[in-house]
Design a protein around this motif. Structure first.
Motif, PDB file in Angstrom:
ATOM      1  N   PHE A 246       0.901  -1.283  -0.078  1.00 27.45           N
ATOM      2  CA  PHE A 246      -0.047  -0.021   0.159  1.00 27.45           C
ATOM      3  C   PHE A 246       0.779   1.273   0.186  1.00 27.45           C
ATOM      4  N   VAL A 247       1.783   1.166   0.804  1.00 30.19           N
ATOM      5  CA  VAL A 247       2.869   2.368   0.812  1.00 30.19           C
ATOM      6  C   VAL A 247       3.530   2.577  -0.694  1.00 30.19           C
ATOM      7  N   LEU A 248       3.747   1.513  -1.196  1.00 35.29           N
ATOM      8  CA  LEU A 248       4.312   1.674  -2.618  1.00 35.29           C
ATOM      9  C   LEU A 248       3.279   2.157  -3.684  1.00 35.29           C
ATOM     10  N   GLY A 257       0.813  10.485 -12.902  1.00 36.73           N
ATOM     11  CA  GLY A 257       1.485  11.539 -12.132  1.00 36.73           C
ATOM     12  C   GLY A 257       0.770  11.646 -10.722  1.00 36.73           C
ATOM     13  N   GLN A 258      -0.545  11.270 -10.534  1.00 37.15           N
ATOM     14  CA  GLN A 258      -1.117  11.456  -9.539  1.00 37.15           C
ATOM     15  C   GLN A 258      -0.936  10.823  -8.021  1.00 37.15           C
ATOM     16  N   GLY A 259      -0.496  11.210  -7.305  1.00 38.19           N
ATOM     17  CA  GLY A 259      -0.007  10.384  -6.060  1.00 38.19           C
ATOM     18  C   GLY A 259       0.393  11.398  -4.908  1.00 38.19           C
ATOM     19  N   ILE A 260       0.941  10.929  -3.675  1.00 36.15           N
ATOM     20  CA  ILE A 260       1.133  11.918  -2.726  1.00 36.15           C
ATOM     21  C   ILE A 260       2.259  12.722  -2.878  1.00 36.15           C
ATOM     22  N   ILE A 261       3.352  12.223  -3.709  1.00 37.26           N
ATOM     23  CA  ILE A 261       4.354  13.104  -4.130  1.00 37.26           C
ATOM     24  C   ILE A 261       4.429  13.320  -5.797  1.00 37.26           C
ATOM     25  N   THR A 262       4.912  14.562  -6.065  1.00 40.42           N
ATOM     26  CA  THR A 262       4.944  15.068  -7.413  1.00 40.42           C
ATOM     27  C   THR A 262       5.848  14.163  -8.242  1.00 40.42           C
ATOM     28  N   MET A 263       5.487  13.733  -9.206  1.00 40.35           N
ATOM     29  CA  MET A 263       6.307  12.874  -9.908  1.00 40.35           C
ATOM     30  C   MET A 263       5.818  12.733 -11.456  1.00 40.35           C
ATOM     31  N   GLU A 264       6.954  12.831 -12.425  1.00 37.04           N
ATOM     32  CA  GLU A 264       6.565  12.832 -13.738  1.00 37.04           C
ATOM     33  C   GLU A 264       5.634  11.453 -14.277  1.00 37.04           C
ATOM     34  N   PRO A 265       4.631  11.941 -14.960  1.00 31.68           N
ATOM     35  CA  PRO A 265       3.771  10.848 -15.165  1.00 31.68           C
ATOM     36  C   PRO A 265       4.254   9.723 -16.150  1.00 31.68           C
ATOM     37  N   TYR A 270       8.358   6.523 -11.412  1.00 31.12           N
ATOM     38  CA  TYR A 270       7.069   5.803 -11.659  1.00 31.12           C
ATOM     39  C   TYR A 270       7.693   4.381 -11.730  1.00 31.12           C
ATOM     40  N   TRP A 271       8.530   3.845 -12.493  1.00 27.02           N
ATOM     41  CA  TRP A 271       8.752   2.710 -12.803  1.00 27.02           C
ATOM     42  C   TRP A 271       9.746   1.891 -11.751  1.00 27.02           C
ATOM     43  N   ILE A 272      10.649   2.900 -11.176  1.00 25.63           N
ATOM     44  CA  ILE A 272      11.681   2.437 -10.033  1.00 25.63           C
ATOM     45  C   ILE A 272      10.568   1.907  -8.962  1.00 25.63           C
TER      46      ILE A 272
END
Length: 457
Positions: A246-248, A257-265, A270-272
């Motif tokens: 769940f944390v992952l 890119g919608q999540g608790i941290i800002t990330m490139e879509p 994302y893949w890591i």
């Protein structure tokens, strides 16, 4: 044609070749024939699509939603007996009857499966079986070995669902569920036959050697003693596994890119984070297997074909449950249904009793369905209140189905009823989901949409 008639083993290859030729000819004929027949089919499909979207903007209490709720109540009652989620029935009911879009119906289905699985878990935790020495039916060892790989498989299946074309997913779904339904029904007939022999043997022995004594007080005492030995440690490990994945999921977010941290879509991060699920599943599974090797001298488990027997000899037997769970998770994520419908036939096939299979599958479905429901909530799901109402309906339906089936099993001694309920759900799901998918494939084909493999992002 002579080879097909001389050897029965060539029936399925010949049938597959025949169906492929028929599909090719029908598609080529659809291209050659002009508008009359094709326009009629397209008009029919357009009517279905208009009908299935008329309520999505604002979900109201109408005759169609009431009928859908009643059908979901019946579907959850049937599904609960086999310990499976019933998503293969809920999605067609919600899309065809209630008029929801497929995306909305899938999110509703996650909540409904969660509601049914909560009823299953509560019932199985509070009841014991004198047939297995008064112990709880849920096999927490199987759940421990299976859950990490099942959660990993779900993620792989979801990615595969994005890549594979819909026609391939529909064909794989139909073939696999047809095979699973056949195997499940055959196992049900074998269980029914062995139960009939056991009942006849018991009646004969009872008539010949009845002495008027009863062991019921001893069984009740044993049930009370075993109820006190609840595996809290194993339950804690399962919760830890669920929380790790769940944390992952929270860190990764979705492909936009919608999540608790800002990330490139769908970028490198994302893949890591997605790939971290692989070592997490391997570490948990390896630790559980190592702990079981250290505890091999303990008293073996109570269920029919023991998990101790299946995991103590050879690496292939040790990995049988993780491998089955990984396969069930991949197929469940690929087809968009719960893994319980897929892992239940596999557990029955390796010899796990029907009662234990149903209780264990419902326990595993609880973890996977709650994971899906939480993800839909975090991604801004619509009509949450309506989804909760449907979940409550499935909770009540599952509880009622469990009570009726367990009463029937106690009265008639037919645990094979569980196997047949699984077969019924799978057969209905195969027909409904395959038909629904075939309509979408035909609609895409006639509209000229791209029907090949796609990128995951």
């Amino acid at each position: 044609m002579s080879s097909c008639k001389t050897k029965s083993d060539n029936f399925f290859p010949c049938l597959t070749l025949f169906l492929g030729i028929c599909v090719t000819l029908s598609l080529s004929y659809a291209k050659e024939t002009q508008p009359e027949d094709t326009l009629q089919v397209n008009h029919f499909l357009n009517k279905i699509q208009q009908w299935s979207h008329h309520q999505d903007s604002e979900l109201k209490v109408t005759a169609s939603t009431v009928i859908a709720g009643l059908l979901c109540f019946i579907a959850s009652s049937i599904s609960s007996a086999g310990g499976i989620g019933g998503g293969g029935l809920f999605i067609p009911i919600l899309t065809v009857v209630a008029g929801l879009e497929l995306k909305t119906a899938t999110s509703f289905s996650a909540f409904m499966v969660t509601g049914g699985s909560i009823a299953n878990v509560m019932y199985n935790m509070l009841t014991t079986s004198s047939k297995f020495g008064g112990k709880i039916l849920t096999d927490y060892d199987i759940a421990l070995l299976s859950e990490p790989c099942m959660l990993l498989g779900v993620s792989i299946g979801v990615i595969s669902n994005r890549v594979f074309p819909e026609w391939l997913v529909t064909i794989l779904f139909a073939v696999f569920l047809a095979w699973s339904t056949f195997k499940t029904c055959r196992n049900g007939l074998l269980h029914w036959k062995s139960e009939s022999e056991s009942v006849n043997r018991y009646v004969t022995l009872k008539d010949e050697s009845y002495d008027g004594t009863s062991e019921e007080p001893l069984l009740k005492k044993e049930e009370i003693n075993n109820q006190l030995k609840f595996p809290w440690m194993k339950l804690g490990v399962l919760v830890m596994i669920w929380f790790s994945f769940f944390v992952l999921y929270l860190l990764r977010g979705n492909r936009y890119g919608q999540g608790i941290i800002t990330m490139e879509p769908c970028g490198v991060g994302y893949w890591i984070i997605s790939s971290l699920q692989i070592p997490v599943a391997i570490v948990f599974t390896a630790c559980i297997l190592c702990r079981k090797e250290c505890c091999q001298n303990k008293v073996p488990n109570h269920q029919g074909k023991d998990i101790e027997d299946l995991t103590s000899s050879g690496p292939s037997n040790k990995l049988i449950f993780p491998f089955m769970a990984l396969l069930a998770g991949i197929l469940g994520g690929l087809f968009g249904i719960g893994g319980g419908m897929l892992i239940s036939p596999l557990l029955l096939h390796v010899g796990i009793p029907p009662e234990v299979t149903a209780a264990t599958c419902s326990f595993m479905v609880f973890f996977s369905s709650t994971m899906s429901a939480f993800q839909y909530l975090l991604l801004g799901m619509k009509h949450t209140d309506s989804a909760l109402i449907f979940a409550i309906i499935c909770f009540v339906g599952s509880l009622l189905g469990l009570l009726v089936v367990q009463r029937a099993i106690q009265k008639f001694g037919r645990a094979s009823l569980i196997v047949f309920s699984v077969g019924i759900v799978m057969a209905l799901s195969a027909v409904l989901m395959t038909s629904f998918g075939a309509l979408h494939v035909w609609s895409d084909y006639t509209s000229g949409k791209y029907m090949g493999f796609k990128l995951p992002c």
